[in-house]
Design an enzyme around this catalytic site. Sequence first.
Site, short mmCIF file in Angstrom:
data_model
loop_
_atom_site.label_atom_id
_atom_site.label_comp_id
_atom_site.label_asym_id
_atom_site.label_seq_id
_atom_site.Cartn_x
_atom_site.Cartn_y
_atom_site.Cartn_z
N ASP A 36 0.84 -1.20 0.00
CA ASP A 36 0.00 0.00 0.00
C ASP A 36 0.88 1.26 0.00
O ASP A 36 1.63 1.50 0.96
CB ASP A 36 -0.90 -0.03 1.25
CG ASP A 36 -1.81 1.18 1.32
OD1 ASP A 36 -1.80 2.02 0.41
OD2 ASP A 36 -2.55 1.28 2.32
N ASP A 54 2.48 -8.30 -2.64
CA ASP A 54 2.28 -8.94 -1.34
C ASP A 54 3.29 -10.07 -1.20
O ASP A 54 3.26 -11.04 -1.98
CB ASP A 54 0.84 -9.48 -1.25
CG ASP A 54 0.51 -9.99 0.14
OD1 ASP A 54 1.45 -10.32 0.90
OD2 ASP A 54 -0.69 -10.07 0.47
N TYR A 141 6.48 -14.88 15.80
CA TYR A 141 7.32 -13.72 15.46
C TYR A 141 8.77 -14.02 15.89
O TYR A 141 9.70 -13.88 15.10
CB TYR A 141 6.79 -12.46 16.15
CG TYR A 141 7.54 -11.20 15.82
CD1 TYR A 141 7.46 -10.63 14.56
CD2 TYR A 141 8.34 -10.57 16.78
CE1 TYR A 141 8.15 -9.46 14.25
CE2 TYR A 141 9.03 -9.41 16.48
CZ TYR A 141 8.94 -8.85 15.22
OH TYR A 141 9.62 -7.69 14.93
N VAL A 174 10.78 -0.36 18.56
CA VAL A 174 11.05 0.86 17.80
C VAL A 174 9.73 1.62 17.65
O VAL A 174 8.67 1.00 17.46
CB VAL A 174 11.60 0.52 16.40
CG1 VAL A 174 12.03 1.78 15.65
CG2 VAL A 174 12.75 -0.47 16.48
N THR A 176 7.26 2.69 15.89
CA THR A 176 6.55 2.62 14.61
C THR A 176 5.15 2.05 14.86
O THR A 176 4.81 1.70 15.99
CB THR A 176 7.26 1.67 13.61
OG1 THR A 176 7.10 0.33 14.08
CG2 THR A 176 8.72 1.99 13.42
N1 LIG Z 1 8.84 -1.68 15.43
C1 LIG Z 1 9.55 -2.49 16.19
O1 LIG Z 1 9.44 -2.47 17.42
C2 LIG Z 1 10.56 -3.44 15.57
C3 LIG Z 1 11.59 -3.96 16.38
C4 LIG Z 1 12.50 -4.84 15.82
C5 LIG Z 1 12.41 -5.20 14.51
N2 LIG Z 1 11.40 -4.69 13.74
C6 LIG Z 1 11.30 -5.14 12.35
O2 LIG Z 1 11.45 -4.03 11.48
C7 LIG Z 1 10.77 -4.28 10.25
C8 LIG Z 1 9.93 -3.06 9.90
O3 LIG Z 1 8.95 -2.90 10.91
P1 LIG Z 1 8.30 -1.49 11.31
O4 LIG Z 1 8.46 -1.35 12.77
O5 LIG Z 1 8.77 -0.42 10.42
O6 LIG Z 1 6.78 -1.88 11.10
P2 LIG Z 1 5.62 -1.25 10.22
O7 LIG Z 1 5.62 0.22 10.36
O8 LIG Z 1 4.43 -2.04 10.65
O9 LIG Z 1 6.05 -1.64 8.73
C9 LIG Z 1 5.97 -2.94 8.25
C10 LIG Z 1 6.36 -2.89 6.78
O10 LIG Z 1 6.29 -4.19 6.21
C11 LIG Z 1 5.50 -4.13 5.02
N3 LIG Z 1 4.78 -5.39 4.84
C12 LIG Z 1 4.08 -6.07 5.79
N4 LIG Z 1 3.51 -7.16 5.26
C13 LIG Z 1 3.83 -7.16 3.94
C14 LIG Z 1 3.52 -8.02 2.85
N5 LIG Z 1 2.74 -9.10 3.02
N6 LIG Z 1 4.02 -7.73 1.63
C15 LIG Z 1 4.79 -6.65 1.44
N7 LIG Z 1 5.13 -5.79 2.44
C16 LIG Z 1 4.65 -6.04 3.68
C17 LIG Z 1 4.53 -2.97 5.27
O11 LIG Z 1 4.01 -2.42 4.07
P3 LIG Z 1 2.49 -2.68 3.59
O12 LIG Z 1 1.66 -2.88 4.83
O13 LIG Z 1 2.11 -1.48 2.79
O14 LIG Z 1 2.56 -3.91 2.76
C18 LIG Z 1 5.43 -1.99 5.98
O15 LIG Z 1 6.21 -1.26 5.09
C19 LIG Z 1 9.94 -5.56 10.48
O16 LIG Z 1 10.58 -6.66 9.87
C20 LIG Z 1 9.95 -5.72 11.99
O17 LIG Z 1 9.81 -7.05 12.38
C21 LIG Z 1 10.48 -3.81 14.23
#
Ligand SMILES: NC(=O)c1ccc[n+]([C@@H]2O[C@H](COP(=O)([O-])OP(=O)(O)OC[C@H]3O[C@@H](n4cnc5c(N)ncnc54)[C@H](OP(=O)(O)O)[C@@H]3O)[C@@H](O)[C@H]2O)c1
Length: 234
Positions: A36, A54, A141, A174, A176
């Site tokens: 998206d 996706d 996860y 983080v 987000t």
């Molecule tokens: N936030 C935290 O606390 C944290 C901590 C450690 C690691 N991480 C890791 O950091 C990464 C980014 O997370 P974030 O915190 O930035 O989360 P976020 O804001 O929820 O972003 C998740 C991203 O993944 C994409 N995504 C999810 N499902 C998808 C699919 N089926 N196909 C294509 N794209 C998909 C989403 O785009 P669309 O929804 O538009 O597809 C979005 O860009 C993740 O791997 C997460 O596990 C996050």
Amino acid sequence: MTNKTVLITGGNRGIGLDVTEMFLEADYRVIVVARDFTDFPFGADERVETKVFDLFNLEDIPALFQQIGRVDVLINNAGIMHALPYDDYPQANIEQIIKVNLEAPVALIREAAKGMIQNGGGRIVNNASIAGEIGHPDIWYGITKAGMINMTKSFAKLLGPQGVVVNAVAAGPVETAMLATIPEQRKKAIKSMVYTGRFAYPEEVAATIFWLATDCPEYINGTCLDINNGAFPR
Ligand SMILES: NC(=O)c1ccc[n+]([C@@H]2O[C@H](COP(=O)([O-])OP(=O)(O)OC[C@H]3O[C@@H](n4cnc5c(N)ncnc54)[C@H](OP(=O)(O)O)[C@@H]3O)[C@@H](O)[C@H]2O)c1
């Protein structure tokens, strides 16, 4: 513009959006894969190509690469988390998280590596998590993120001799959208464990990913960098 191309999954928002911005500042051609792009701020930038895709659809990943062509850098950033208990976790959610968090990154590395090897090398960074090191209430996860850390080591071993550098980051929570699924009480408990009483900012994780993908010495290969402010000292 440099003649370098980076593919960033989930580069449309959250941590990935900051990574996109950093590669644009470095004048890369940036390909962003996500579902998206409604609020994506760089859609009109001529250096950016958006691919509505996706990552659940693993079988379409080779065709995606045929459209994209060779990339110099791959950032496996996209990921999902479910706030579900281990004993009431629908099979469909298990399949989804394993495909998106684990199988898709492997398939993307497999496809990206072909061009990198032909080109004499490349860089891959996987966005894992502290969840893969210390366990997580969303057990799937944690399992997928632990798998991602191990996948990083495996691919560094397999591809390192051909000039491909593969590393990971493992951040604590983080600021987000992903944090919205964590209950307030748990957020408080996590904050009390870290040195400076706050969660990481997305740009801190993005800067680490960018460094691993660009300037970091090639001798740093197969490593997972912790970004956790004391939540898991080792
Ligand atoms: N936030 C935290 O606390 C944290 C901590 C450690 C690691 N991480 C890791 O950091 C990464 C980014 O997370 P974030 O915190 O930035 O989360 P976020 O804001 O929820 O972003 C998740 C991203 O993944 C994409 N995504 C999810 N499902 C998808 C699919 N089926 N196909 C294509 N794209 C998909 C989403 O785009 P669309 O929804 O538009 O597809 C979005 O860009 C993740 O791997 C997460 O596990 C996050």
